[in-house]
Scaffold this active site. Structure first.
Site, PDB file in Angstrom:
ATOM      1  N   SER A 184      -6.900   0.190  -0.626  1.00  0.00           N
ATOM      2  CA  SER A 184      -5.949   0.958  -1.235  1.00  0.00           C
ATOM      3  C   SER A 184      -6.417   2.412  -1.218  1.00  0.00           C
ATOM      4  CB  SER A 184      -6.015   0.534  -2.878  1.00  0.00           C
ATOM      5  OG  SER A 184      -4.679   1.188  -3.395  1.00  0.00           O
ATOM      6  N   ASP A 338       3.667  -5.935  -1.029  1.00  0.00           N
ATOM      7  CA  ASP A 338       2.832  -4.736  -1.369  1.00  0.00           C
ATOM      8  C   ASP A 338       3.704  -3.566  -1.106  1.00  0.00           C
ATOM      9  OD1 ASP A 338       0.956  -2.623  -1.654  1.00  0.00           O
ATOM     10  OD2 ASP A 338      -0.358  -3.512  -0.468  1.00  0.00           O
ATOM     11  N   HIS A 368      -0.645  -6.212  -3.458  1.00  0.00           N
ATOM     12  CA  HIS A 368      -1.627  -5.460  -3.577  1.00  0.00           C
ATOM     13  C   HIS A 368      -3.074  -5.646  -4.430  1.00  0.00           C
ATOM     14  CE1 HIS A 368      -2.669  -1.083  -2.632  1.00  0.00           C
ATOM     15  NE2 HIS A 368      -3.018  -0.968  -3.765  1.00  0.00           N
TER      16      HIS A 368
END
Ligand SMILES: *[C@@H]1O[C@H](CO)[C@@H](O)[C@H](O)[C@H]1NC(C)=O
Ligand SMILES: *[C@@H]1O[C@H](CO)[C@@H](O)[C@H](O)[C@H]1NC(C)=O
Length: 398
Positions: A184, A338, A368
């Site tokens: 991320s 995501d 995610h």
């Protein structure tokens, strides 16, 4: 209507409001995911409320922190690399040869998360166990107290400290077998620091592999197909993504509002849009049903005040071909459900065009943060499966 039934009605409405998030059929363990998501949302709302009332916001990741506990197989130490706090995992077993190493950067929107967070601590231990590697989990200062480029510089400073002959020797690390990885916002920082590392003549030791797990890579176009398709997806909604981005640069709400409208870029930045043009960079299947619209530029003031969002250290997708070509073997993991999926996919296209060796893992039932869902705290089947695949890949390639 009596007071009691009114209370009941309000409770029902609140519960329904919280619980209702449509989750795509392909994703398994829907109820568990819904519960976790609701828990996260309640925590976010309480945190926002506390902030509005002038209290220190309550952060979930503080609850998830675990101390550095050594056991019979691994020595775990919290220490400083160039004044940046890091957690280091060193296998206890004596080794006749030098070991590989993983330098890992946690996610959390540049605003939350920690190397001490349970799922990361556990990932570190798994890497020791499965790869017999030395693992460094680095921290960095967070927004909104600190803005770009503090996060980038903290990670770079810690990495610089580690990539020295003397330090590597101390930990018994083979300088030719180092991986830098992150998920991320951590994937964003990894992509950015690695581009800088390649061009830093002061650091002779470079990394063998970089691994970007559902990375966030650009702040120019906030209207990609994955933004549209996952606007209300579980774990990270588009609204959160845009908020994390704008808070990375400033607490000024003007940038947030402009980003929400996707009109934050000045006309002087139009030459950069070829690097984030999803209509040329995305594979056909991800473009399906979407129409590309040319970006609408806003006034130049925002970019003058907060130049960060046009900076390659924040948006590594903007890097020039000549920089990308020199990148090492790259592993990119993207998830279908995501909001930042297309950032990873576009970087993949750019790296391939630059003849970088790339290995792509697209998780069709993924969302995610899925790797953190493989931790024993949550124990999600798809998460566990992806963690195992990931460790296997590292073992074979590092
Ligand atoms: C240490 O390693 C051994 C052998 O792999 C394993 O059986 C044991 O469970 C490990 N101990 C801990 C605390 O993880
Ligand atoms: C994006 O790519 C399309 C072709 O796929 C092109 O028509 C368009 O002009 C490009 N836009 C920008 C801003 O680069």
């Amino acid at each position: 209507m009596g007071k009691k039934s009114l209370c009941l009605l309000i409770s029902c409405v609140l519960i329904a409001y919280y619980s209702y998030t449509p989750i795509p059929d392909k994703i398994e363990q829907q109820w568990e995911l819904m519960m976790i998501w609701n828990f996260m949302r309640i925590q976010m709302h309480i945190s926002t409320l506390l902030e509005m009332l002038g209290f220190r916001p309550f952060v979930l990741s503080d609850l998830l922190k675990v101390p550095p506990i050594s056991d019979e197989n691994v020595t775990v130490t919290d220490t400083l690399f160039n004044n940046v706090p890091v957690r280091v995992f060193v296998p206890k077993q004596k080794s006749s040869t030098l070991r590989r190493a993983v330098f890992y950067v946690h996610g959390g929107g540049w605003a939350t998360g920690s190397a001490a967070w349970g799922p990361y601590d556990e990932l570190g231990r798994w890497m020791v166990e499965r790869l017999d590697a030395v693992v460094v989990l680095t921290d960095y200062r967070l927004s909104p107290q600190y803005h770009f480029p503090t996060q980038f510089e903290d990670v770079y400073d810690a990495l610089r400290w580690f990539l020295r002959k003397k330090v590597l020797a101390e930990y018994g690390v083979d300088p030719s077998r180092i991986c830098i990885a992150g998920d991320s916002a951590g994937g964003n920082l990894v992509a950015a620091v690695n581009q800088k590392l390649l061009n830093d003549p002061e650091i002779k030791i470079k990394v063998k592999i970089q691994s970007l797990i559902y990375p966030v890579l650009q702040a120019l176009d906030m209207d990609l197909p994955s933004h549209r398709e996952n606007i209300h997806m579980v774990i990270v909604e588009k609204e959160h993504l845009v908020e994390f981005w704008s808070r990375y640069f400033t607490s000024d709400k003007a940038l947030l509002e402009a980003m929400v409208a996707n009109q934050h870029t000045p006309v002087e930045s139009s030459h950069l849009f070829k690097f984030v043009n999803w209509s040329t960079l995305l594979p056909e299947r991800f473009k399906k049903g979407h129409v590309y619209t040319t970006p609408i530029h806003g006034p130049s003031e925002l970019a003058k005040k907060y130049p960060g969002f046009l900076d390659v250290r924040a948006s590594p997708l903007l890097a020039d071909h000549s920089i990308l070509r020199r990148l090492p073997l790259t592993h990119i993991l993207t998830c279908q459900y995501d909001v930042v999926r297309d950032d990873g996919l576009m970087y993949l296209s750019r790296l391939r065009a630059a003849d970088v060796r790339v290995v792509h893992e697209h998780v069709e039932d993924g969302f995610h943060g899925i790797l953190s869902f493989g931790s024993s705290l949550i124990n999600f089947r798809a998460g566990k499966r992806e963690v195992n695949k990931y460790l296997k890949w590292l073992k074979e390639n590092l």
